[in-house]
Design a protein around this motif. Structure first.
Motif, short mmCIF file in Angstrom:
data_model
loop_
_atom_site.label_atom_id
_atom_site.label_comp_id
_atom_site.label_asym_id
_atom_site.label_seq_id
_atom_site.Cartn_x
_atom_site.Cartn_y
_atom_site.Cartn_z
N LEU A 291 0.78 -1.05 -0.09
CA LEU A 291 -0.17 -0.08 0.09
C LEU A 291 0.86 1.20 0.04
CD1 LEU A 291 -2.98 0.42 0.03
CD2 LEU A 291 -2.93 0.71 2.29
N PHE A 292 1.64 1.15 0.85
CA PHE A 292 2.96 2.41 0.81
C PHE A 292 3.25 2.51 -0.50
CE2 PHE A 292 7.21 3.98 1.99
CZ PHE A 292 6.76 5.46 2.20
N GLN A 293 3.82 1.67 -1.05
CA GLN A 293 4.61 1.93 -2.39
C GLN A 293 3.44 2.43 -3.33
OE1 GLN A 293 6.19 -1.82 -3.11
NE2 GLN A 293 8.08 -1.65 -2.34
N VAL A 294 2.29 1.82 -3.28
CA VAL A 294 1.46 2.30 -4.28
C VAL A 294 0.89 3.45 -4.04
CG1 VAL A 294 -1.10 2.00 -4.93
CG2 VAL A 294 0.14 0.01 -4.66
N GLU A 295 0.70 4.00 -2.82
CA GLU A 295 0.29 5.32 -2.51
C GLU A 295 1.63 6.49 -3.00
OE1 GLU A 295 -0.80 6.20 1.42
OE2 GLU A 295 -2.48 4.84 1.07
N LEU A 296 2.76 5.91 -2.75
CA LEU A 296 3.94 6.75 -3.40
C LEU A 296 3.66 6.95 -4.74
CD1 LEU A 296 7.34 5.64 -1.94
CD2 LEU A 296 6.34 8.03 -2.19
N GLU A 297 3.32 5.82 -5.57
CA GLU A 297 3.37 5.95 -6.95
C GLU A 297 2.09 6.74 -7.52
OE1 GLU A 297 3.41 2.07 -8.92
OE2 GLU A 297 5.19 1.60 -7.78
N ILE A 298 1.21 6.83 -6.71
CA ILE A 298 0.01 7.51 -7.06
C ILE A 298 0.31 9.14 -6.96
CG2 ILE A 298 -2.45 8.44 -6.69
CD1 ILE A 298 -2.83 5.64 -5.70
N LYS A 299 0.96 9.40 -5.58
CA LYS A 299 1.34 10.75 -5.62
C LYS A 299 2.38 11.24 -6.66
CE LYS A 299 -0.47 13.08 -2.38
NZ LYS A 299 -1.24 12.33 -1.48
N ALA A 300 3.43 10.41 -6.93
CA ALA A 300 4.25 10.58 -7.85
C ALA A 300 3.70 11.24 -9.46
CB ALA A 300 5.33 9.53 -7.99
N ALA A 301 2.53 10.16 -9.72
CA ALA A 301 1.96 10.42 -10.91
C ALA A 301 1.30 11.61 -11.03
CB ALA A 301 1.29 9.15 -11.23
N THR A 302 0.87 12.08 -9.73
CA THR A 302 -0.09 13.67 -9.82
C THR A 302 0.65 14.63 -9.52
OG1 THR A 302 -0.91 12.94 -7.59
CG2 THR A 302 -2.22 12.09 -9.33
N THR A 303 1.94 14.76 -9.25
CA THR A 303 2.54 15.73 -8.85
C THR A 303 3.60 16.19 -10.20
OG1 THR A 303 3.12 14.54 -6.72
CG2 THR A 303 4.49 16.76 -7.32
N PRO A 304 3.67 17.61 -10.50
CA PRO A 304 4.26 18.06 -11.59
C PRO A 304 5.45 17.65 -11.44
CG PRO A 304 3.06 19.87 -10.51
CD PRO A 304 3.01 18.94 -9.69
N LEU A 305 6.18 17.48 -12.70
CA LEU A 305 7.37 17.04 -12.65
C LEU A 305 8.58 17.71 -12.30
CD1 LEU A 305 8.84 14.56 -14.12
CD2 LEU A 305 9.36 15.75 -16.14
N GLU A 306 8.52 19.02 -12.35
CA GLU A 306 9.53 19.85 -11.69
C GLU A 306 9.60 19.72 -10.28
OE1 GLU A 306 9.96 24.28 -12.68
OE2 GLU A 306 9.96 23.39 -14.75
N GLU A 307 8.47 19.90 -9.47
CA GLU A 307 8.16 19.77 -8.11
C GLU A 307 8.99 18.73 -7.70
OE1 GLU A 307 4.61 19.80 -5.06
OE2 GLU A 307 4.27 20.83 -6.98
N LEU A 308 8.43 17.38 -8.42
CA LEU A 308 8.69 16.12 -8.11
C LEU A 308 10.26 15.89 -8.09
CD1 LEU A 308 7.47 13.76 -7.21
CD2 LEU A 308 7.37 12.79 -9.76
N GLU A 309 11.15 16.39 -9.08
CA GLU A 309 12.45 16.34 -9.09
C GLU A 309 13.00 17.19 -8.18
OE1 GLU A 309 13.10 17.63 -13.11
OE2 GLU A 309 13.11 15.72 -13.94
N GLU A 310 12.53 18.13 -7.66
CA GLU A 310 13.07 19.03 -6.53
C GLU A 310 12.91 18.17 -5.27
OE1 GLU A 310 12.01 22.54 -3.75
OE2 GLU A 310 11.24 22.69 -5.80
N LYS A 311 11.64 17.45 -5.12
CA LYS A 311 11.61 16.89 -4.02
C LYS A 311 12.60 15.34 -3.95
CE LYS A 311 6.73 17.80 -3.03
NZ LYS A 311 5.49 17.45 -2.67
N ILE A 312 12.69 14.79 -5.08
CA ILE A 312 13.53 13.68 -5.11
C ILE A 312 15.04 14.07 -4.80
CG2 ILE A 312 14.53 11.98 -6.73
CD1 ILE A 312 11.84 11.96 -8.13
N GLU A 313 15.34 15.31 -5.08
CA GLU A 313 16.70 15.64 -4.98
C GLU A 313 16.93 15.90 -3.51
OE1 GLU A 313 19.43 15.53 -6.50
OE2 GLU A 313 20.73 16.61 -5.21
N ARG A 314 15.81 16.49 -2.92
CA ARG A 314 16.08 16.86 -1.33
C ARG A 314 16.01 15.49 -0.61
NH1 ARG A 314 11.36 20.10 0.74
NH2 ARG A 314 11.89 19.48 2.69
N PHE A 315 15.22 14.46 -1.12
CA PHE A 315 14.92 13.25 -0.46
C PHE A 315 16.51 12.43 -0.56
CE2 PHE A 315 13.91 8.68 -0.04
CZ PHE A 315 12.98 8.76 0.95
#
Ligand code: GDP
Ligand code: MG
Length: 467
Positions: A291-315
């Motif tokens: 479930l956790f993985q799926v939720e992550l994927e859903i979030k990832a799919a609905t977040t704008p790319l740039e914002e996501l890349e920034e988050k990934i970098e911070r992570f």
């Protein structure tokens, strides 16, 4: 809920879940599904090495099928389920399956014929027409724990998550070892139902049997903190001999009938609910991690790319920091353990330098006092004196060392557990913050401080004095 409805629901959940999980989890799911569909469950025969597990299974089958002897150690799990005719398959680690003749089972499951599992066997599957199997159980013979081969212990522990119900074999000689109690405590939480069997009762006469039973029962009650523990006395060897020789008297005397009756009663009344409960639990635990993985994927799919890349970098940056901390903690833990080992070694050395002269002096004294006696008697007296002083000194040392080691180990483990909890916390907060996912918090328990104690073994007759 009706069995069929519940079965259908769990099967549906499996079908939904299967495409989303990792390959190896999918394998587990399909096993759960198969067992559920066929209304089967694993009845696993557990116990320490050489307690008679294999002999017991042979007795249930009524034939000497699986190899059991003093020497060949089963190092592979063997499963037995119903089939109209006997068939034996060897399943290899690389996925291959080979049909073999029953008399060749030993080539794959014994340490002698397949040392260190050089043939790469995953497990051996036997189909057999025995009536007990017809009721839908998969009997599982495990290698047992505490044998000379560490591999066996690992294989048995690896099988625990698949245990639905267990038969735990103890013997009258000795009734219950420290390792057995430790193993039992590990097994207990995994198993919905466990049958305790006291095997090899042919070693004691009927007057002593009750005493041995009471002793084993007392130990079990203490270990498990439970009051209602049925225990079945058995001579698996006698049952097997009786069945292969067609000697009904022997079968009756062996005590196997009571146990079989209890097993059958259990199969009749409880198997369905255990199959359901145990399947549902296995699916649920997989579901919560997926479930956790799926939720992550859903979030990832609905977040704008740039914002996501920034988050990934911070992570990524924080993850690297945390990884470094994890390495530091591991280092710290190892260091703590190393220094604990050093302390124990130093204590042992001190024990040696201080106590050995004392032991010698005591022996010499006994010798001087008794040298006029015959050599046989003298040797006996020296043996006795040696045992007495060793036991006294060692007992004292063991008690002190145990206290010291336990206290120090708890301290190290607690510090380590605190650090791990801290890391988990930070990871969760981070993931929750970045990806806005609520998470259930879990704690690394301090059970990391699993107690294990020092022990020593005194041979019946110290070899030193073999005059
Ligand atoms: N006297 C006696 N020996 C037994 C009994 N059951 C098993 N054995 C012997 O104990 C040894 C180990 O048995 P085995 O079934 O291979 O033990 P496992 O390692 O637990 O599978 C063999 O020599 C058996 O013949 C029993 O009820 N009585
Ligand atoms: Mg065996």
């Amino acid at each position: 809920m009706h069995f069929g409805v519940a079965q259908e629901k769990i099967t549906q959940a499996i079908a939904t879940l299967a495409p989303m999980v990792k390959e190896q989890d999918r394998e587990m799911l399909s096993e759960v599904e198969r067992k559920l569909k066929e209304n089967k469950f694993n009845l696993v025969v557990l116990g320490q090495f050489k307690r008679g597990k294999t002999t017991f299974i042979n007795a249930l089958l009524g034939e000497k099928l699986l190899p059991s002897a003093i020497l060949p150690l089963t190092s592979i799990v063997t499963t037995l389920e119903y089939g109209p005719q006997m068939e034996v398959e060897v399943h290899f680690l690389d996925g291959q399956v080979k049909k073999i003749e029953p008399q060749n089972i030993r080539l794959y499951v014994t340490e002698r014929e397949n040392p260190k599992n050089e043939k790469g066997v995953k497990y051996v599957r036997v189909l057999h027409p025995a009536s007990i199997l017809k009721k839908g159980i998969i009997l599982v013979d495990t290698p047992g724990v505490g044998s000379l081969y560490e591999n066996n212990t690992d294989v048995t522990y690896g099988f625990l998550p698949r245990v639905d119900a267990g038969v735990f074999l103890l013997t009258v000689d000795p009734p219950l070892s420290k390792e057995e109690i430790a193993f039992l405590k590990d097994v207990y939480p995994h198993v919905e139902r466990i049958f305790f069997v006291l095997n090899k009762v042919d070693y004691v006469d009927s007057d002593d049997l009750q005493e041995v039973m009471d002793f084993a029962l007392g130990n079990l009650k203490e270990a498990l903190g439970s009051n209602h523990i049925p225990i079945y006395p058995l001579s698996a060897k006698m049952a097997l001999e009786g069945r292969t020789d067609g000697d009904e008297g022997k079968v009756v005397k062996s005590g196997i009938a009571d146990l079989e009756e209890a097993l059958e009663d259990f199969l009749l009344k409880e198997k369905g609910s255990i199959v359901l409960r145990s399947s549902a639990n296995k699916v649920l635990s997989l579901l919560s991690t997926s479930l956790f993985q799926v939720e992550l994927e859903i979030k990832a799919a609905t977040t704008p790319l740039e914002e996501l890349e920034e988050k990934i970098e911070r992570f990524r940056v924080i993850k690297e920091e945390i990884s470094q901390e994890r390495r530091d903690s591991e280092f710290l833990f190892k260091g703590g353990i190393d220094s604990l080992i050093k302390i124990v070694n130093m204590d042992m050395e001190r024990f040696q330098t201080q106590k050995i002269p004392k032991i010698y002096a005591r022996l010499l004294e006994t010798f001087q006092e008794n040298k006029h006696r015959g050599s046989l008697e003298l040797s006996k007296l020296l043996d006795q004196a040696m045992k007495e002083i060793l036991v006294r000194e060692f007992d004292q040392m063991v008690i002190q060392e145990n206290e010291k080691v336990n206290a120090e180990y708890s301290r190290i483990a607690r510090r380590f557990a605190d650090k791990v909890n801290d890391i988990i916390d930070r990871l969760m907060v981070l993931a929750a913050e970045l990806f806005e996912i609520p998470l259930e918090r879990f704690q690394v328990e301090e059970t990391i401080t699993e107690e294990s104690s020092l022990w020593y073994k005194l041979e019946d007759r110290p070899k030193l004095l073999d005059l």
